[in-house]
Enzyme design. Structure first.
Site, short mmCIF file in Angstrom:
data_model
loop_
_atom_site.label_atom_id
_atom_site.label_comp_id
_atom_site.label_asym_id
_atom_site.label_seq_id
_atom_site.Cartn_x
_atom_site.Cartn_y
_atom_site.Cartn_z
N ASP A 232 39.97 39.27 47.97
CA ASP A 232 38.92 38.99 47.00
C ASP A 232 38.98 40.05 45.90
OD1 ASP A 232 36.22 38.30 45.83
OD2 ASP A 232 36.16 37.01 47.58
N HIS A 255 41.52 39.19 43.64
CA HIS A 255 40.93 38.49 42.51
C HIS A 255 40.73 39.38 41.29
CE1 HIS A 255 39.06 35.27 45.41
NE2 HIS A 255 40.38 35.32 45.46
#
Length: 408
Positions: A232, A255
């Protein structure tokens, strides 16, 4: 297209925010070992290299150090220790920073029912703490990731973080490795003057919600010279984040570095004074992202500088997304974004639109500046920019070309 230059006072404010106050923890680290009292977890019946759980031994060692009025060091010798939920709580009686030296490996009990709080290991209400030692914190998240339903449940409950800092002042975390967190690896909230240096954070690319570091409701935080590989966000800034500097961090996979998401809750605190510089992002979904919900909750994000950043095969190197979570209509986000600088950003992308400034039609972005942007497609495909509802100015090299036509 409106062309705006951020005024000198705005830039000066951003640059001033990059300087952090020296904390008392530096002085504590310099105290000679002979002048420190050592609280060895082995003396409190910790059981390394066995299946026995050492949670109580660690908490007893901490309690003894916290109640001591001199220079205290909690020492975890080499070895593998199994721990359930641990809470290191203050306030402590001494005026000196407590040092927690982890030379061994800590492994979490891989059972979510063991954890009632926000984290596997929590630090609460402490003024002055140093966590170091070169050890490893292995949360064994691969055993519980199956219980994460955040992709399908917007009101999901996050799995425990590896480390949770709440109400910490004058803290320092350095030379540690965090792997396979159940949820966030590091979660910092309601804290002031905390530094992170020389960390390695590692989890598989497909591990859910394993953010490297999530910061919220905190002021004067610094992260430097660290490597973060997760499933993430590498670093994420939540509501109430102020005066944060990220320097010399390598990120990827994951991310990217994200401001937000903001605007999901009523009464959120504003985000102000973020500096991200000298970082490298490799193979991430996003590079520098600002994301807000398209709902009715008001907030502000302002005074942000992203400088000297290398992108290596990054899908969305520069992106403002004010329709996060709802792509069906034009954004009516109530989060006001202003005074944002992107400068000296270079590298490669896998996207044909590597610069996307997609702001709210209700509250257009103000005073956004791009200076010396030099991005190329990994397959030499032509690239372009996309802008909506943004007041933006350009100086220096611009690859891709600036947005054409009205943007606000």
């Amino acid at each position: 297209m409106a062309m705006t230059i951020i005024n000198g006072s705005s830039l000066a404010l951003i640059l001033v925010l990059s300087t952090l106050v020296t904390c008392k923890c530096n002085a504590a680290a310099a105290v000679p070992l002979a002048d420190q009292t050592i609280f060895n977890v082995m003396d409190f019946d910790a059981k390394p290299n066995s299946e026995l759980i050492s949670t109580q031994a660690f908490m007893k060692a901490w309690r003894a150090a916290c109640d001591f009025t001199g220079h205290a060091r909690v020492f975890v010798p080499p070895g593998v220790y199994t721990l359930g939920e641990v809470i290191f709580a203050g306030p402590c009686k001494g005026t000196h920073s407590i040092i927690l030296e982890i030379a061994g490996t800590l492994k979490a009990v891989p059972d979510v029912s063991e954890y009632s709080n926000f984290a596997w290991i929590s630090f609460e209400s402490i003024n002055g703490v140093i966590i170091t030692g070169g050890g490893t914190l292995d949360a064994q998240g691969q055993s519980v990731w199956q219980f994460n339903d955040c992709k399908t449940n917007p009101n999901c409950v996050h799995l425990p973080a590896t480390l949770h800092f709440n109400d910490i002042r004058n803290g320092k975390v350095m030379r540690l490795k965090l792997i396979n967190s159940m949820g966030f690896h590091l979660h910092i909230t309601n804290s002031y003057l905390v530094r992170f240096h020389g960390l390695t954070i590692d989890a598989p690319e497909d591990s859910p919600n394993t953010d490297g570091i999530h910061i919220s409701k905190s002021n004067t935080i610094k992260l430097s010279r660290s490597v973060i590989r997760t499933g993430d966000d590498c670093v994420s800034f939540g509501q109430g984040t102020n005066n944060v500097t990220i320097n010399k961090v390598t990120c990827g996979p994951g991310h990217g570095i994200s401001v937000g998401s903001l605007g999901k809750l009523a009464g959120e605190l504003e985000v102000r004074g973020l500096i991200v510089k000298n970082c490298t992002l490799r193979g991430t979904t996003n590079g520098i992202r600002i994301k807000t919900y398209a709902g009715e909750n008001a907030n502000r994000a302002l005074g942000m500088m992203f400088s000297d950043i290398v992108m290596e095969n990054v899908k969305n190197p520069i992106i403002i997304d004010q329709s996060y979570g709802d792509k069906s209509t034009d954004s009516l986000s109530q989060v006001k974004i202003s005074d944002v600088v992107y400068q000296n950003i270079r590298g490669t992308t896998s996207s044909e639109i590597p610069v996307q400034l997609l702001c709210s039609s209700k509250l257009p972005c103000q005073n956004v500046r791009l200076t010396n942007i030099n991005l190329k497609h990994i397959a030499n495909t032509p690239i372009t920019s996309q802008c909506q509802n943004v007041n933006v100015g350009y100086t220096g090299i611009q690859i891709p070309s600036p947005c054409h036509g009205p943007s606000s």
